[in-house]
Design an enzyme around this catalytic site. Structure first.
Site, short mmCIF file in Angstrom:
data_model
loop_
_atom_site.label_atom_id
_atom_site.label_comp_id
_atom_site.label_asym_id
_atom_site.label_seq_id
_atom_site.Cartn_x
_atom_site.Cartn_y
_atom_site.Cartn_z
N ASP A 1 42.45 33.55 32.65
CA ASP A 1 43.72 34.16 33.06
C ASP A 1 44.83 33.11 32.92
O ASP A 1 44.62 31.94 33.20
CB ASP A 1 43.60 34.62 34.54
CG ASP A 1 44.83 35.39 34.99
OD1 ASP A 1 45.56 35.93 34.13
OD2 ASP A 1 45.05 35.47 36.21
N HIS B 1 44.27 32.47 42.47
CA HIS B 1 43.20 33.40 42.84
C HIS B 1 42.50 32.84 44.07
O HIS B 1 42.05 31.70 44.06
CB HIS B 1 42.16 33.53 41.74
CG HIS B 1 42.74 33.88 40.40
ND1 HIS B 1 42.13 33.55 39.23
CD2 HIS B 1 43.87 34.54 40.06
CE1 HIS B 1 42.86 33.99 38.21
NE2 HIS B 1 43.94 34.59 38.69
N SER C 1 43.21 28.65 39.67
CA SER C 1 42.10 29.43 40.24
C SER C 1 41.16 28.44 40.92
O SER C 1 41.60 27.74 41.82
CB SER C 1 41.47 30.24 39.11
OG SER C 1 40.23 30.72 39.44
#
Lengths: 188, 279
Positions: A132, A39, A12
């Protein structure tokens, strides 16, 4: 023959720079598919694909639903969709709710990839600012796969790798520059 | 075989034999996640216990259907698609005296209202009829209400402008507490009803079908049958709009369509340059 059939990668915040360092260091003769969930804030993943393509040792494409998962290729999850691996080894997409505040979610990719490849999967969790991927990494390890986490002290943002270590532990915890050589050893 | 995979097969059989809902041709990975989510939502511990309730508890199936269709959308999602509909599709539809539009898998209605606004602004809405269908009754009821969380309105307002909106999105709703309610005039030509793409048949002659991010949950065989259903529902030259990441290259029925805007997944029924089947 190598003991692994696929590599999944999650990241991310700081992920683009990390991928730009890791992907060029992969061996260009690697036959395994590399599937990336990163992401991004942008509406379209094509920019990320283009940036990675410039330096990657392997071809980089956006993952396409229903397509068989080609080896020796880096597949990147499209923005706004979860990317799933079906047991017969093609991709599918979903717009189900966010998982760990994310879509695409690393957990969704890792968990479905663990179902499909079982112990023949390597998962890599890199820099990131949320948790995540931690549950997904645990699923990979339960299935007998190999889990690599970037050393949190070496990560631009340490939340994601720390969560991965807390929830799942790891088979290897390495600084970024050691990850690609480790993957080459595992998968060649 | 994994115990959980066996339980999921039993779940699919139970839904089919007990309730007539066929999920056997859904893409397995996302179906599995949704069933696992149902186990958490209803706190049944195992899929087998979920199956027991599916078989024995009257009325339980409704909440199962709700969980299996998980409708997530937004107004003017992928604004460039709505801009293309406005600029490329509506001018063609304008030549028909009566315009029939089928929104297949309308979920909670965000795209139905987006479409109604588009038609209104093009001056076509009074001779349009939107058939908005879904197999989830709870979603249909919510769609008909047209009430959404106010926190979404800001994003939707930006989407609306990116889609080429000509006034202010806030002209189309009233805000109360944490909710917005869309102007009920927008639904004056909308018919909401239950239709299941897996089992039901053609019901109208459509000029435009929107079905975005529904077929992604189907396996190749069911995707192909549904595209055939769409082809049979469309007038010659009628339009089909799918989600921007959908892939119809493996569907023989997709040969009945030609590209209008391939990147945005807008197609036209019939035409000369039928799509080649790849691989």
């Amino acid at each position: 023959m190598s003991g692994y059939d696929a590599i999944v990668v999650g990241c991310s915040a700081g992920g683009l720079a990390a991928l730009q360092r890791m992907l060029p260091a992969l061996d260009a003769t690697l036959r395994t598919p590399v599937i990336v969930c990163c992401h991004t804030g942008s509406a379209d993943v094509s920019l990320l694909v283009e940036l990675l393509r410039r330096t990657s040792a392997l071809p980089v494409v956006e993952a396409r639903e229903r397509a068989p998962i080609a080896g020796a290729t880096v597949h990147v999850a499209p923005t706004g969709y979860h990317l799933l691996v079906e047991d017969d080894l093609h991709f599918s997409l979903s717009v189900d709710g966010k998982v760990a505040y994310s879509r695409p979610s690393i957990d969704v990719l890792f968990e479905t990839a663990a179902d499909a490849w079982r112990e023949r999967l390597v998962a890599v969790l890199l820099t990131g600012a949320n948790s995540d991927g931690a549950n997904g990494l645990a699923a990979v390890r339960r299935a007998g796969g190999h889990a690599i986490v970037q050393d949190p002290d070496d990560a631009e943002s340490d939340v994601m790798p720390r969560a991965g270590l807390d929830v799942a532990g790891a088979d290897a915890c390495l600084p970024l520059d050691a990850i690609a050589p480790h993957l080459n050893r595992l998968c060649l | 075989m994994d115990v959980e995979d066996i339980e999921i097969q039993l779940f699919v059989r139970a839904m089919q034999l007990r309730h007539g809902h066929d999920f056997s041709e859904y893409a397995p990975a996302s179906l599995k996640r949704r069933v696992q989510q149902l186990v958490r939502t209803h706190d049944t511990g195992t899929i087998s216990e979920l199956n027991r309730r599916v078989l024995h508890e009257d009325g339980f199936v409704g909440s199962v259907i709700e969980g299996l269709s998980v409708p997530v959308s937004e107004m003017f999602r992928d604004p460039q698609v709505f801009r293309a509909l406005r600029e490329k599709v509506l001018p063609v539809l304008a030549s028909y005296p009566q315009i029939n539009i089928w929104q297949a898998g309308c979920a909670q209605g965000q795209e139905v209202y987006s479409l109604a606004i588009l038609l209104e602004e093009a001056g076509l809405y009074d001779r349009s009829r939107i058939y908005a269908t879904d197999f989830n009754d709870a979603a249909l009821a919510a769609a008909s209400d047209g009430i959404y969380a106010a926190r979404d309105a800001r994003d939707w307002s930006r989407n609306y402008l990116d889609a080429g909106g000509t006034v202010s999105f806030s002209d189309y709703y009233s805000a109360r507490y944490d909710f917005i309610k869309l102007d009920k005039r927008l639904r004056r030509n909308v018919t909401f009803f239950n239709h299941n793409l897996v089992t039901d048949v053609v019901f109208c002659e459509a000029h435009l079908i929107l079905c975005r991010n529904v077929l992604i949950y189907f396996n190749n065989a069911l995707q192909d049958r549904t595209l055939g259903l769409f082809r049979d529902s469309l007038v010659r030259g009628g339009f089909l709009c799918l989600g921007t990441r959908e892939n119809i290259d493996f569907s023989p029925a997709a040969g009945g369509f030609t590209d209008v805007d391939n990147a945005l997944r807008i197609y036209q029924a019939g035409g000369t340059g039928a799509r080649p089947l790849t691989r």
